[in-house]
Design an enzyme around this catalytic site. Structure first.
Site, short mmCIF file in Angstrom:
data_model
loop_
_atom_site.label_atom_id
_atom_site.label_comp_id
_atom_site.label_asym_id
_atom_site.label_seq_id
_atom_site.Cartn_x
_atom_site.Cartn_y
_atom_site.Cartn_z
N HIS A 83 7.22 -2.31 -6.21
CA HIS A 83 6.09 -1.48 -5.78
C HIS A 83 6.46 -0.01 -5.68
O HIS A 83 5.61 0.81 -5.39
CB HIS A 83 5.58 -1.95 -4.42
CG HIS A 83 6.55 -1.65 -3.29
ND1 HIS A 83 7.66 -2.40 -3.07
CD2 HIS A 83 6.57 -0.67 -2.37
CE1 HIS A 83 8.33 -1.90 -2.04
NE2 HIS A 83 7.68 -0.84 -1.60
C1 UD1 Z 1 4.64 2.15 1.79
C2 UD1 Z 1 5.94 2.85 2.19
C3 UD1 Z 1 7.11 2.16 1.52
C4 UD1 Z 1 7.10 0.67 1.78
C5 UD1 Z 1 5.75 0.11 1.35
C6 UD1 Z 1 5.63 -1.37 1.57
C7 UD1 Z 1 5.78 5.28 2.57
C8 UD1 Z 1 6.12 6.59 2.01
N1 UD1 Z 1 5.96 4.23 1.74
O1 UD1 Z 1 4.47 2.32 0.40
O2 UD1 Z 1 8.32 2.69 2.02
O3 UD1 Z 1 8.14 0.05 1.04
O4 UD1 Z 1 4.75 0.79 2.13
O5 UD1 Z 1 4.38 -1.80 1.16
O6 UD1 Z 1 5.36 5.19 3.70
N2 UD1 Z 1 -2.99 -0.08 -0.42
C9 UD1 Z 1 -3.91 -1.09 -0.32
N3 UD1 Z 1 -3.99 -1.76 0.87
C10 UD1 Z 1 -3.22 -1.47 1.94
C11 UD1 Z 1 -2.29 -0.42 1.82
C12 UD1 Z 1 -2.19 0.26 0.64
O7 UD1 Z 1 -4.62 -1.39 -1.26
O8 UD1 Z 1 -3.35 -2.13 2.98
C13 UD1 Z 1 -2.87 0.63 -1.72
C14 UD1 Z 1 -3.63 1.94 -1.75
O9 UD1 Z 1 -4.15 2.09 -3.03
C15 UD1 Z 1 -2.56 2.98 -1.50
C16 UD1 Z 1 -1.35 2.34 -2.15
O10 UD1 Z 1 -1.51 0.94 -1.94
O11 UD1 Z 1 -2.89 4.21 -2.02
C17 UD1 Z 1 -0.07 2.81 -1.57
O12 UD1 Z 1 -0.05 2.62 -0.15
P1 UD1 Z 1 0.88 3.55 0.78
O13 UD1 Z 1 0.86 3.07 2.17
O14 UD1 Z 1 0.55 4.98 0.51
O15 UD1 Z 1 2.31 3.34 0.17
P2 UD1 Z 1 3.08 2.03 -0.29
O16 UD1 Z 1 3.29 2.13 -1.76
O17 UD1 Z 1 2.48 0.76 0.24
#
Ligand code: UD1
Length: 385
Positions: free
Chosen positions: A220
């Site tokens: 991811h």
């Molecule tokens: C975040 C953490 C990362 C961790 C990961 C585990 C940071 C910088 N990164 O990355 O260290 O390994 O979480 O998952 O904090 N989204 C959904 N549903 C959710 C949450 C996110 O669909 O409940 C999608 C959204 O499109 C979002 C994308 O995932 O834009 C990324 O989510 P985000 O929390 O920004 O970062 P992660 O890639 O999950």
């Protein structure tokens, strides 16, 4: 949020994203043993919000419902971090906690630490000192900055202290306690959901039902999934692996949307690959426990596979958790297909890297943390009748 009323002390624990939940669960349990002399409340920033990324962890791990949810949701790094800061500062209005406690390295970790330290509230950082030395990783920035403004720093492995001392953190603030995520793993291992049930619930009862006859893949990280060429190459490597060993591949929402965006779904439409939604904690534990090998870019999974004695191939060119390589079952592969397949073939031939359990990964890290917090802030341990 509940304010400290009866107790003299109040610690606010923070969670935001999926990898925080399995870390906070045993800490809250250990801190709760200091009641009634300590109030413990939980703030969820809402960085992760989908049921699959969020609620199912709370339920499976018995984490108390958050006292407050800041509901920040997704956004760019700046937007997400700034939203957490604004909303957390407002939530602290009128509160005077003894300390706040943050875990890991996500955006919520640095955002809440920064708010608290500027209000003169001590910051406790659990999983301090890990360094990938790769500043292109957002988590590395979060780690370095959080550690600089933390008052108590709890480390999982010896490299943590070395890194912190080199960055000028005072030795007396650093405490090597072990790994709280492995506390959770040990407490829950007997409850792990069998792979056969997961496959059958997914409509594939025939798929990899025995032990050690499948690989698990997770990825991811933006560096792996946001770039079309890199993601395409990694997916082709997974397809190559699947010709030798069935592959179970739970998809993070970011990865799923990138696969859709680049049109890679067809490549993965293969009888030997089982695509799944994000797994709950007990499901993921079951999948990892019986896997022949795990390929991942997650930090936590590198540690969990070491604790489980399952070979891990890390799809990154570095790790902030070097003990998983030095003592555990982890091999750093990067993104090059030939390197990944070479390590994979070693696993197929010889069973892969053995390892030993690192010091203090014994299920008691959270108790050590609670004892040190009690000593630091003068929180009396309640008398056991
Ligand atoms: C975040 C953490 C990362 C961790 C990961 C585990 C940071 C910088 N990164 O990355 O260290 O390994 O979480 O998952 O904090 N989204 C959904 N549903 C959710 C949450 C996110 O669909 O409940 C999608 C959204 O499109 C979002 C994308 O995932 O834009 C990324 O989510 P985000 O929390 O920004 O970062 P992660 O890639 O999950």
């Amino acid at each position: 949020m509940q304010q400290s009323t009866s107790a003299t002390h109040h610690i606010i624990c923070i969670v935001g994203a999926r990898p925080n939940f399995m870390k906070i669960a045993p800490i809250m349990m250990a801190l709760s043993e200091l009641k009634p002399n300590l109030d413990v409340t939980l703030v969820h920033t809402g960085q992760h919000y989908d049921v699959a990324m969020n609620e199912q962890y709370f339920q499976a791990l018995g984490i108390p419902a958050p006292d407050i949810n800041l509901e920040v949701g997704s956004g760019s790094h700046a937007v997400q971090t700034a939203e957490v800061m604004c909303r957390f500062e407002a939530a602290l209005e009128g509160k005077n906690p003894t300390a706040i406690l943050v875990v890991g390295d996500v955006n919520s970790t640095i955002a809440c630490a920064l708010v608290a330290t500027k209000k003169g509230i001590p910051v406790i950082h659990v999983e301090a000192g890990l360094r990938s030395f790769d500043r292109a990783m957002p988590e590395e920035i979060n780690r370095v900055l959080t550690d600089q403004i933390s008052d108590m720093l709890f480390t999982t492995e010896p490299s943590g202290r070395d890194n912190l001392l080199r960055e000028g953190v005072a030795d007396k603030r650093i405490h090597f306690v072990g790994n709280v995520m492995i506390d959770t793993l040990r407490h829950n291992l007997a409850r792990a959901i069998p792979t056969s049930k997961i496959a059958s619930d997914a409509g594939r009862p025939d798929f990899a039902s025995g032990e050690k006859n499948y690989a698990v893949v997770t990825m991811h990280r933006p560096a792996n999934v946001d770039d079309e060429i890199t993601l395409g190459s990694l997916i082709n490597t997974v397809v190559t692996i699947s010709a030798q060993l069935p592959v179970i591949f739970p998809l993070h929402p970011r990865t799923k949307s990138m696969i859709e965006k680049f049109g890679f779904g067809k490549l993965l439409d293969n009888a030997n690959i089982l695509l799944l939604p994000p797994m709950g904690y007990l499901e993921m534990l079951g999948l990892m426990k019986d896997a022949k090998v795990v390929l991942t870019d997650s930090g936590g999974i590198q540690e969990e596979t070491t604790a489980l004695g399952v070979p891990c191939i890390t799809l990154r060119s570095n790790t902030e958790r070097p003990i998983t390589v030095d003592e555990g079952t982890n091999t750093i592969a990067g993104q090059d297909p030939e390197t990944i397949l070479g390590i994979f073939n070693d696993v197929m031939r010889g069973g892969g890297k053995g390892g030993r359990i690192p010091q203090y990964w014994d299920g008691r890290a959270s108790n050590r943390i609670a004892d040190l917090i009690a000593a630091e802030f003068g929180i009396a341990k309640p008398q056991v009748p």
